[in-house]
Design a protein around this motif. Structure first.
Motif, short mmCIF file in Angstrom:
data_model
loop_
_atom_site.label_atom_id
_atom_site.label_comp_id
_atom_site.label_asym_id
_atom_site.label_seq_id
_atom_site.Cartn_x
_atom_site.Cartn_y
_atom_site.Cartn_z
N ASP A 1 56.77 43.88 26.44
CA ASP A 1 56.44 45.30 26.61
C ASP A 1 55.25 45.49 27.55
O ASP A 1 55.23 46.40 28.39
N LEU A 2 54.26 44.58 27.41
CA LEU A 2 53.07 44.68 28.27
C LEU A 2 53.43 44.40 29.73
O LEU A 2 52.92 45.03 30.65
N GLU A 3 54.32 43.41 29.95
CA GLU A 3 54.70 43.05 31.32
C GLU A 3 55.47 44.18 31.98
O GLU A 3 55.37 44.40 33.20
N GLU A 4 56.29 44.87 31.20
CA GLU A 4 57.11 45.93 31.76
C GLU A 4 56.37 47.26 31.89
O GLU A 4 56.86 48.20 32.52
N ALA A 5 55.19 47.32 31.27
CA ALA A 5 54.42 48.57 31.33
C ALA A 5 53.95 48.81 32.76
O ALA A 5 53.69 47.87 33.53
N PRO A 6 53.86 50.05 33.19
CA PRO A 6 53.39 50.35 34.56
C PRO A 6 51.95 49.89 34.78
O PRO A 6 51.14 49.93 33.86
N THR A 7 51.68 49.39 35.97
CA THR A 7 50.34 48.88 36.30
C THR A 7 49.46 50.02 36.80
O THR A 7 49.87 50.78 37.69
N ASN A 8 48.28 50.08 36.26
CA ASN A 8 47.30 51.05 36.74
C ASN A 8 46.49 50.37 37.84
O ASN A 8 45.65 49.50 37.56
N GLU A 9 46.78 50.71 39.09
CA GLU A 9 46.17 50.02 40.23
C GLU A 9 44.64 50.14 40.23
O GLU A 9 43.93 49.24 40.65
N LYS A 10 44.17 51.27 39.77
CA LYS A 10 42.72 51.50 39.74
C LYS A 10 42.04 50.43 38.88
O LYS A 10 41.07 49.79 39.30
N TYR A 11 42.57 50.24 37.67
CA TYR A 11 41.95 49.26 36.76
C TYR A 11 42.24 47.83 37.19
O TYR A 11 41.45 46.91 36.96
N ARG A 12 43.42 47.64 37.83
CA ARG A 12 43.76 46.31 38.33
C ARG A 12 42.71 45.84 39.35
O ARG A 12 42.24 44.71 39.31
N GLU A 13 42.36 46.72 40.27
CA GLU A 13 41.36 46.38 41.29
C GLU A 13 40.01 46.09 40.67
O GLU A 13 39.30 45.16 41.08
N ILE A 14 39.62 46.89 39.68
CA ILE A 14 38.33 46.67 39.03
C ILE A 14 38.31 45.32 38.33
O ILE A 14 37.33 44.55 38.44
N ILE A 15 39.39 44.99 37.62
CA ILE A 15 39.46 43.72 36.89
C ILE A 15 39.43 42.54 37.86
O ILE A 15 38.71 41.56 37.66
N GLU A 16 40.24 42.63 38.93
CA GLU A 16 40.27 41.52 39.90
C GLU A 16 38.91 41.34 40.57
O GLU A 16 38.47 40.21 40.81
N LYS A 17 38.26 42.45 40.86
CA LYS A 17 36.92 42.37 41.48
C LYS A 17 35.93 41.71 40.55
O LYS A 17 35.13 40.84 40.97
N ASN A 18 35.96 42.06 39.28
CA ASN A 18 35.04 41.47 38.31
C ASN A 18 35.31 39.99 38.10
O ASN A 18 34.39 39.18 37.98
N LEU A 19 36.60 39.62 38.06
CA LEU A 19 36.95 38.22 37.83
C LEU A 19 36.64 37.33 39.03
O LEU A 19 36.37 36.14 38.88
N SER A 20 36.69 37.90 40.23
CA SER A 20 36.44 37.10 41.44
C SER A 20 34.99 37.20 41.92
O SER A 20 34.63 36.65 42.96
N TYR A 21 34.12 37.87 41.15
CA TYR A 21 32.73 38.08 41.58
C TYR A 21 31.98 36.74 41.68
O TYR A 21 32.11 35.88 40.81
N LYS A 22 31.23 36.59 42.74
CA LYS A 22 30.39 35.41 42.92
C LYS A 22 28.95 35.85 43.12
O LYS A 22 28.66 36.65 44.02
N TYR A 23 28.07 35.33 42.28
CA TYR A 23 26.65 35.69 42.34
C TYR A 23 26.06 35.26 43.68
O TYR A 23 26.22 34.11 44.09
N LYS A 24 25.40 36.18 44.36
CA LYS A 24 24.87 35.92 45.70
C LYS A 24 23.91 34.74 45.71
O LYS A 24 23.88 33.96 46.66
N TYR A 25 23.11 34.59 44.65
CA TYR A 25 22.11 33.53 44.60
C TYR A 25 22.52 32.40 43.65
O TYR A 25 21.70 31.79 42.99
#
Length: 288
Positions: free
Chosen positions: A29-53
């Motif tokens: 059910d979760l896989e077939e649920a529509p993707t909210n692109e707004k939250y997808r981008e936020i999650i991907e950004k947070n997961l790929s974040y690299k600390y500058k220092y």
């Protein structure tokens, strides 16, 4: 409507509800649920974040001059650390009761321990009483008596070497500075330096302003005509004629001392010297 259940009824009800929909069905059910692109981008950004220092988290916050020097030239030379720890131990961690002599005995001192003992003597000598061998011997006995030196350390101090230093031209200059009130001995310092000094592979545009604390102990600093003279004692074995090897080994260390004096005290450094006790010789460190 409010219903009350006993524990057994409640547990049964929950189990029945969980069995209605299997885990696999929930995931489907979760896989077939529509993707909210707004939250997808936020999650991907947070997961790929690299600390500058991020690389700065791998660097020490404090490093000694000797340790920094050792990274470039020799292996794990920790004279500054030993002297700092040794002075702290003697001052603040004295035993309440002495152990028996046979427990205090140690099978010889390491070269680093001999160097630390000599530095301690040079730091504490009353410079009004270094005109004869007997005056220096008496001071060392007193240091042993008040436990600034252990008996073993007192035995390895070569009085004639210390006397020879004070008879040298550099020793005479140091004594004159003492009379003039411009002499400082065992001068500890701390200063901020760029982290790229420790790791020059770090990108300068990011890490030049990322600081670490550099600390050390300057054996002797004095002034002549308003300019600074830096002197560092060394007990390394040096074959006659091979002084340049020692100069190359310690040049970096003396350069950092000079930078510390100019930054923290505001005095131009006129000259830097090593005094090699093994061959009773002063060596001037020139700029490169």
């Amino acid at each position: 409507m409010v219903a009350f259940h006993n524990k057994a009824e409640f547990t049964k009800t929950v189990e029945e509800e969980e069995n209605i929909t299997s885990v696999d069905e929930k995931l489907k059910d979760l896989e077939e649920a529509p993707t909210n692109e707004k939250y997808r981008e936020i999650i991907e950004k947070n997961l790929s974040y690299k600390y500058k220092y991020e690389e700065a988290t791998k660097l020490p916050t404090v490093i000694t001059v000797s340790k920094l020097k050792s990274m470039d030239i020799v292996e794990n030379f920790t004279e500054d650390e030993e002297r700092l720890q040794d002075d702290y131990h003697r001052e603040y961690n004295k035993p309440l009761m002495k152990g028996p002599l046979f427990l205090q005995e140690k099978k010889g001192l390491t070269p680093a321990e001999v160097g630390t003992a000599l530095h301690g003597v040079m730091q504490r000598l009353d410079l009004e009483k270094v005109n004869t061998l007997e005056e220096i011997k008496e001071q060392i006995k007193q240091m042993e008596f008040i436990e600034l030196l252990t008996p073993e350390e007192a035995k390895v101090i070569k009085v004639e070497k210390i006397y020879g230093f004070f008879q040298s031209s550099l020793g005479v200059r140091m004594l004159q500075a003492y009379k003039n009130g411009t002499l400082k001995r065992e001068l500890p310092f701390r200063m901020e330096v760029s982290s790229t000094l420790l790791n020059n592979s770090l990108p300068g545009e990011i890490y030049n302003e990322e600081k670490i604390v550099l600390r050390g102990i300057i054996d002797c600093y004095f002034e002549e005509e308003g300019k600074a003279i830096i002197l560092d004692y060394k007990t390394d074995y040096v074959p006659n004629g091979e002084e340049q090897v020692v100069v190359d080994r310690y040049r970096t260390q003396l350069n950092y001392y000079g930078e510390a004096v100019e930054k923290l005290i505001g005095k131009e450094v006129k000259e830097k010297y090593l005094y090699l006790f093994s061959i009773d010789k002063e060596v001037k460190i020139g700029k490169i």
